[in-house]
Structure formats: C-alpha cells, structure tokens
Write an enzyme that holds these catalytic residues in place. Sequence first.
Site, PDB file in Angstrom:
ATOM      1  N   THR A   1      -9.868   7.739 -11.414  1.00 18.30           N
ATOM      2  CA  THR A   1     -11.068   6.915 -11.559  1.00 18.30           C
ATOM      3  C   THR A   1     -12.243   7.736 -12.081  1.00 18.30           C
ATOM      4  OG1 THR A   1     -12.737   5.783 -10.230  1.00 18.30           O
ATOM      5  CG2 THR A   1     -11.434   7.385  -9.088  1.00 18.30           C
ATOM      6  N   ASP A   2     -13.200   7.060 -12.706  1.00 18.01           N
ATOM      7  CA  ASP A   2     -14.430   7.747 -13.129  1.00 18.01           C
ATOM      8  C   ASP A   2     -15.306   8.097 -11.930  1.00 18.01           C
ATOM      9  OD1 ASP A   2     -15.294   5.185 -12.452  1.00 18.01           O
ATOM     10  OD2 ASP A   2     -16.362   4.808 -14.332  1.00 18.01           O
ATOM     11  N   GLU A   3     -14.978   7.526 -10.752  1.00 16.52           N
ATOM     12  CA  GLU A   3     -15.829   7.765  -9.577  1.00 16.52           C
ATOM     13  C   GLU A   3     -15.774   9.222  -9.114  1.00 16.52           C
ATOM     14  OE1 GLU A   3     -15.702   4.629  -6.634  1.00 16.52           O
ATOM     15  OE2 GLU A   3     -15.095   3.165  -8.145  1.00 16.52           O
TER      16      GLU A   3
ATOM     17  N   TYR B   1     -13.182   7.485  -0.772  1.00 17.91           N
ATOM     18  CA  TYR B   1     -12.222   7.098  -1.821  1.00 17.91           C
ATOM     19  C   TYR B   1     -12.274   8.069  -2.994  1.00 17.91           C
ATOM     20  CZ  TYR B   1     -10.606   4.739  -6.069  1.00 17.91           C
ATOM     21  OH  TYR B   1      -9.999   4.456  -7.269  1.00 17.91           O
TER      22      TYR B   1
ATOM     23  N   LYS C   1      -9.446  10.778  -4.456  1.00 20.37           N
ATOM     24  CA  LYS C   1      -8.903  10.742  -5.827  1.00 20.37           C
ATOM     25  C   LYS C   1      -9.190  12.082  -6.536  1.00 20.37           C
ATOM     26  CE  LYS C   1      -7.159   7.735  -7.718  1.00 20.37           C
ATOM     27  NZ  LYS C   1      -5.749   7.266  -7.798  1.00 20.37           N
TER      28      LYS C   1
HETATM   29  P1  NAD Z   1      -4.597  -1.814  -5.725  1.00 15.76           P
HETATM   30  O1  NAD Z   1      -5.221  -1.513  -4.413  1.00 15.76           O
HETATM   31  O2  NAD Z   1      -4.691  -3.187  -6.279  1.00 15.76           O
HETATM   32  O3  NAD Z   1      -3.034  -1.459  -5.674  1.00 15.76           O
HETATM   33  C1  NAD Z   1      -2.539  -0.290  -5.076  1.00 15.76           C
HETATM   34  C2  NAD Z   1      -1.032  -0.438  -4.902  1.00 15.76           C
HETATM   35  O4  NAD Z   1      -0.539   0.774  -4.304  1.00 15.76           O
HETATM   36  C3  NAD Z   1      -0.623  -1.602  -3.987  1.00 15.76           C
HETATM   37  O5  NAD Z   1       0.429  -2.321  -4.552  1.00 15.76           O
HETATM   38  C4  NAD Z   1      -0.170  -0.888  -2.703  1.00 15.76           C
HETATM   39  O6  NAD Z   1       0.838  -1.603  -1.996  1.00 15.76           O
HETATM   40  C5  NAD Z   1       0.353   0.434  -3.268  1.00 15.76           C
HETATM   41  N1  NAD Z   1       0.332   1.506  -2.254  1.00 15.76           N
HETATM   42  C6  NAD Z   1      -0.705   1.849  -1.448  1.00 15.76           C
HETATM   43  N2  NAD Z   1      -0.332   2.864  -0.633  1.00 15.76           N
HETATM   44  C7  NAD Z   1       0.943   3.188  -0.975  1.00 15.76           C
HETATM   45  C8  NAD Z   1       1.863   4.164  -0.504  1.00 15.76           C
HETATM   46  N3  NAD Z   1       1.559   5.018   0.492  1.00 15.76           N
HETATM   47  N4  NAD Z   1       3.105   4.221  -1.065  1.00 15.76           N
HETATM   48  C9  NAD Z   1       3.439   3.355  -2.080  1.00 15.76           C
HETATM   49  N5  NAD Z   1       2.612   2.404  -2.537  1.00 15.76           N
HETATM   50  C10 NAD Z   1       1.378   2.320  -1.989  1.00 15.76           C
HETATM   51  O7  NAD Z   1      -5.194  -0.741  -6.737  1.00 15.76           O
HETATM   52  P2  NAD Z   1      -5.516  -0.882  -8.291  1.00 15.76           P
HETATM   53  O8  NAD Z   1      -6.867  -1.454  -8.436  1.00 15.76           O
HETATM   54  O9  NAD Z   1      -4.366  -1.523  -8.957  1.00 15.76           O
HETATM   55  O10 NAD Z   1      -5.603   0.647  -8.714  1.00 15.76           O
HETATM   56  C11 NAD Z   1      -4.445   1.361  -9.161  1.00 15.76           C
HETATM   57  C12 NAD Z   1      -4.806   2.799  -9.429  1.00 15.76           C
HETATM   58  O11 NAD Z   1      -5.835   2.865 -10.407  1.00 15.76           O
HETATM   59  C13 NAD Z   1      -5.332   3.536  -8.209  1.00 15.76           C
HETATM   60  O12 NAD Z   1      -4.796   4.840  -8.224  1.00 15.76           O
HETATM   61  C14 NAD Z   1      -6.832   3.559  -8.393  1.00 15.76           C
HETATM   62  O13 NAD Z   1      -7.403   4.691  -7.796  1.00 15.76           O
HETATM   63  C15 NAD Z   1      -6.923   3.623  -9.903  1.00 15.76           C
HETATM   64  N6  NAD Z   1      -8.153   3.016 -10.462  1.00 15.76           N
HETATM   65  C16 NAD Z   1      -8.496   1.738 -10.174  1.00 15.76           C
HETATM   66  C17 NAD Z   1      -9.637   1.178 -10.745  1.00 15.76           C
HETATM   67  C18 NAD Z   1     -10.036  -0.255 -10.498  1.00 15.76           C
HETATM   68  O14 NAD Z   1     -11.085  -0.680 -10.988  1.00 15.76           O
HETATM   69  N7  NAD Z   1      -9.259  -1.035  -9.789  1.00 15.76           N
HETATM   70  C19 NAD Z   1     -10.436   1.950 -11.588  1.00 15.76           C
HETATM   71  C20 NAD Z   1     -10.060   3.264 -11.850  1.00 15.76           C
HETATM   72  C21 NAD Z   1      -8.900   3.792 -11.290  1.00 15.76           C
HETATM   73  P1  TYD Z   2     -16.166  -2.896  -6.207  1.00 14.77           P
HETATM   74  O1  TYD Z   2     -15.505  -4.060  -6.868  1.00 14.77           O
HETATM   75  O2  TYD Z   2     -15.939  -2.705  -4.741  1.00 14.77           O
HETATM   76  O3  TYD Z   2     -15.791  -1.582  -7.038  1.00 14.77           O
HETATM   77  P2  TYD Z   2     -16.374  -0.057  -6.934  1.00 14.77           P
HETATM   78  O4  TYD Z   2     -17.035   0.131  -5.635  1.00 14.77           O
HETATM   79  O5  TYD Z   2     -15.124   0.758  -7.063  1.00 14.77           O
HETATM   80  O6  TYD Z   2     -17.305   0.119  -8.097  1.00 14.77           O
HETATM   81  O7  TYD Z   2     -17.720  -3.037  -6.414  1.00 14.77           O
HETATM   82  C1  TYD Z   2     -18.297  -3.076  -7.703  1.00 14.77           C
HETATM   83  C2  TYD Z   2     -19.800  -3.089  -7.526  1.00 14.77           C
HETATM   84  O8  TYD Z   2     -20.185  -4.303  -6.886  1.00 14.77           O
HETATM   85  C3  TYD Z   2     -20.298  -1.969  -6.631  1.00 14.77           C
HETATM   86  O9  TYD Z   2     -21.545  -1.497  -7.148  1.00 14.77           O
HETATM   87  C4  TYD Z   2     -20.529  -2.645  -5.290  1.00 14.77           C
HETATM   88  C5  TYD Z   2     -20.897  -4.060  -5.663  1.00 14.77           C
HETATM   89  N1  TYD Z   2     -20.493  -5.130  -4.719  1.00 14.77           N
HETATM   90  C6  TYD Z   2     -21.437  -6.085  -4.309  1.00 14.77           C
HETATM   91  O10 TYD Z   2     -22.611  -6.036  -4.690  1.00 14.77           O
HETATM   92  N2  TYD Z   2     -21.014  -7.075  -3.447  1.00 14.77           N
HETATM   93  C7  TYD Z   2     -19.735  -7.148  -2.985  1.00 14.77           C
HETATM   94  O11 TYD Z   2     -19.426  -8.059  -2.171  1.00 14.77           O
HETATM   95  C8  TYD Z   2     -18.794  -6.179  -3.436  1.00 14.77           C
HETATM   96  C9  TYD Z   2     -17.359  -6.222  -2.966  1.00 14.77           C
HETATM   97  C10 TYD Z   2     -19.223  -5.184  -4.311  1.00 14.77           C
END
Ligand code: NAD
Ligand code: TYD
Length: 357
Positions: free
Chosen positions: A138-140, A163, A167
């Site tokens: 993630t960019d975080e 989180y 990462k």
């Molecule tokens: P998500 O929470 O929707 O899905 C995570 C998946 O991992 C789920 O299916 C869960 O069952 C599985 N999982 C969790 N713990 C596990 C374990 N111990 N063993 C096997 N499987 C396990 O997450 P996402 O939003 O699809 O994100 C996927 C990846 O991308 C993550 O690594 C996250 O850090 C990264 N990412 C997500 C975002 C975003 O905006 N969602 C942005 C940047 C990076």
């Molecule tokens: P989120 O979807 O939790 O992603 P991330 O924290 O990884 O960026 O949140 C996106 C943005 O929205 C973040 O700045 C927090 C804000 N947010 C709200 O304002 N209200 C909400 O109920 C949630 C879940 C997030």
Amino acid sequence: MKEEARKIIVTGGAGFIGSAVIRYLINEIGCFVLNLDKLTYAGNLNSLKNETINPKYTFKKIDICDTQSLTSIICEYRPNIIMHLAAESHVDRSIDGPSEFIQTNIIGTYNLLEASRSYWSKLYDKHKEEFRFHHISTDEVFGSLGMQGAFTENTRYDPRSPYSASKASADHLVRAWHETFGLPVVLSNCSNNYGPYHFPEKLIPLMIIKALKGEPMPVYGSGNNVRDWLYVDDHARALYTIASRGRAGESYNVGGNSEVSNIQVVERICAILNELSPRKDGKRYEEQITFVSDRPGHDFRYAIDATKIKSELDWVPLETFETGLRKTVEWYLDNQKWWQPLLNKHYQGQRLGKSAD
Ligand code: NAD
Ligand code: TYD
C-alpha cells in the site's frame, strides 16, 4: 512462456482486490489459478461464483501462518508466479485490534517467503529465473502528505497506523529475501481501491449502503482528508503487468490519478444516487451526511506518482473517478444480494477504529 500456460498462486483471492485479480487472470489472460485464502470476515467466495466452475481455478482454504501446509501446497502446485495479497487490510480494525495484523501481515508474509524460497531454490534454469514473488502493498507505508507532492518509489517509509506499519514490515522482509537469498521478488504500492465486491466497512461501499438505508453517512473529522482513488479492475491489470513483466528486485507505485477529498467522494455518491435511485420522501441524500469524531492518527493525504509503471511497463489507469464511481454505485444498486448477507453475518455498519477516544 505462453501466458495461458502460466500457473499463478494468489493469496487472499477471496478478498476485494484478490477476487478482481482472479477474475482478470482467468477470464482475460487464461492462466491457471490457485487461490489460497483463510476466509476471514473479509473473504467471500461469492465474489468468484463464475470462476469456481472454471477448470483452471482451484481453491484451498489455508492460513498463511500455517507454514507446513503452505510449503507443501506450493511444491505440489508448482507455480510460475505467487501474487501475495492476503492481509488484514482495514486501518480502523488495526486501531481496535492490531494483533491479527502482526500475525497475518508480518508473520504470514515471512512464512510465505520461506515456503516460496524452499520451492524456488529447487527450480532449474528458466523456471528459476522467471519465477516471481509479487508482494502487493500500500501507499500508506509512505505516511501522510501535506497539500503538495506525491509518493515515488524512493519516498522514505514513514508508516503511522498499525496497518501501515505491518505492511511496511512485510515490504522490508520481501526486499531482504531478494537481497539476501536472491528470491526474484517484485513489489507494488498502490493507492485506495474502489469498485464492485468491496466489503461494506470501507468508505465508498459504506456510504452507498448507509445512504440507501436512510442512515447517517459518517464522515470522519473535517472530511478534507484526500485519497487517490484507483478502480479495482485497473489495479488488477497493473498487478498482472508487474508480476509478469516487472524487473526482479524493483517496486512500482500504482495510482489512479484521481485525488479527491472524502467529503467530495461522499457528495458525488449522493449526486449519483439522487439521479439513479432518488429518496422516496423527495429529499436529497446529502441530508444524511454527518460529521463524526476523527480517526486517531488520521493520515491527511495520499498521492501517487505513477511515472515508473507508465514508462517501464506502459500501464495507465483506464477509468476516471467519475466513470468508476458511477459503475460502482450501479453495481451496489444491482447487487444487494451480494452485500446484504455480509451485513447480516459479519458487519452491521457500526463505527470502527475509535479506541483512542
Ligand atoms: P481484503 O481485506 O478485502 O481481503 C483480504 C483477503 O485476505 C481476504 O479474503 C481474507 O480472507 C484473506 N486473509 C486474511 N488473513 C489471511 C491469512 N492469515 N491467511 C490467508 N488468507 C488471509 O483486502 P483487499 O482490499 O483485497 O487488499 C488486498 C491486498 O492489497 C492487501 O495486502 C492490502 O494490504 C493491499 N492493498 C489494498 C488496498 C485497498 O484499497 N483495498 C490498497 C493498497 C493495497
Ligand atoms: P478507508 O476506506 O477506511 O481506507 P483507508 O483508511 O485505507 O484510506 O477510508 C478512506 C477514507 O475515508 C479515510 O480518510 C477515512 C475516511 N472514512 C470516513 O470518513 N468515514 C468512514 O466511515 C470510513 C470507513 C472512512
């Protein structure tokens, strides 16, 4: 190698991004895919209904913290690529309970690296050279920006939440396995994804569902925090590009060129809903917007400089925030049967991540 002959292991393939990656690999590229997922609250096999019946797709319920099972399944399947997405992914949940984030995101990644190394070290010639371990991050990890600037691949790590710290730890482990053991890794750090099949606790799906249910739409703090939104199918395409053509040892930033403040995101959702599914009482959805207390340690702004992936791998996002958000709202309007069971079973829309109050 012919692309369709590739065998790819995807960890976390039942999650939001992982399921989009599997749909892309099976339907657009034609690879063989093994999905390894523990099926936590965020894992949902209903996101892969059509793929489940495809002979190229296999699923194994597995915890990446279980080293033995992981090692044997990797050696048995003999993948060309491992795409590692399994993670605990929600900042708010990491505030309420960091433990699972340490286990899965750090220890789990370490286990997967060791299992992959054990398999890779026994490969020969081209197979050994072409193998890739792709860590999806993630960019975080780069921390919080002010009004100016964007994260590049060389930005110093500065994670702020449990989180993002977990990462960042995983990213360091992955790089160390490359430098020390020669494991051919690639990394990618991307911005906030949105789109279909997104678990209802994240900002965009939560706001759509709260609006439709006539409930307050909770915006944290001032609503001025900025995220760079990336449509999930654009991300899936970027990930396969990186996994199949990225240079070993390199990392790539992936972003959507779509910086928007949270309050603007919510207002745009309201505007689309006013048009597509107006409130029965004739009022506008904007009336449901409610400002609530801020997230502890809330990063102000994320922005991605995606020059490297564009110039080296010729990837650019195809979706604008306007087109992607409209598609997303339409999907949630049409697919209540996907999200309603999650509200009944796993998450009732309550506020998460306030534990520092
Ligand atoms: P998500 O929470 O929707 O899905 C995570 C998946 O991992 C789920 O299916 C869960 O069952 C599985 N999982 C969790 N713990 C596990 C374990 N111990 N063993 C096997 N499987 C396990 O997450 P996402 O939003 O699809 O994100 C996927 C990846 O991308 C993550 O690594 C996250 O850090 C990264 N990412 C997500 C975002 C975003 O905006 N969602 C942005 C940047 C990076
Ligand atoms: P989120 O979807 O939790 O992603 P991330 O924290 O990884 O960026 O949140 C996106 C943005 O929205 C973040 O700045 C927090 C804000 N947010 C709200 O304002 N209200 C909400 O109920 C949630 C879940 C997030």
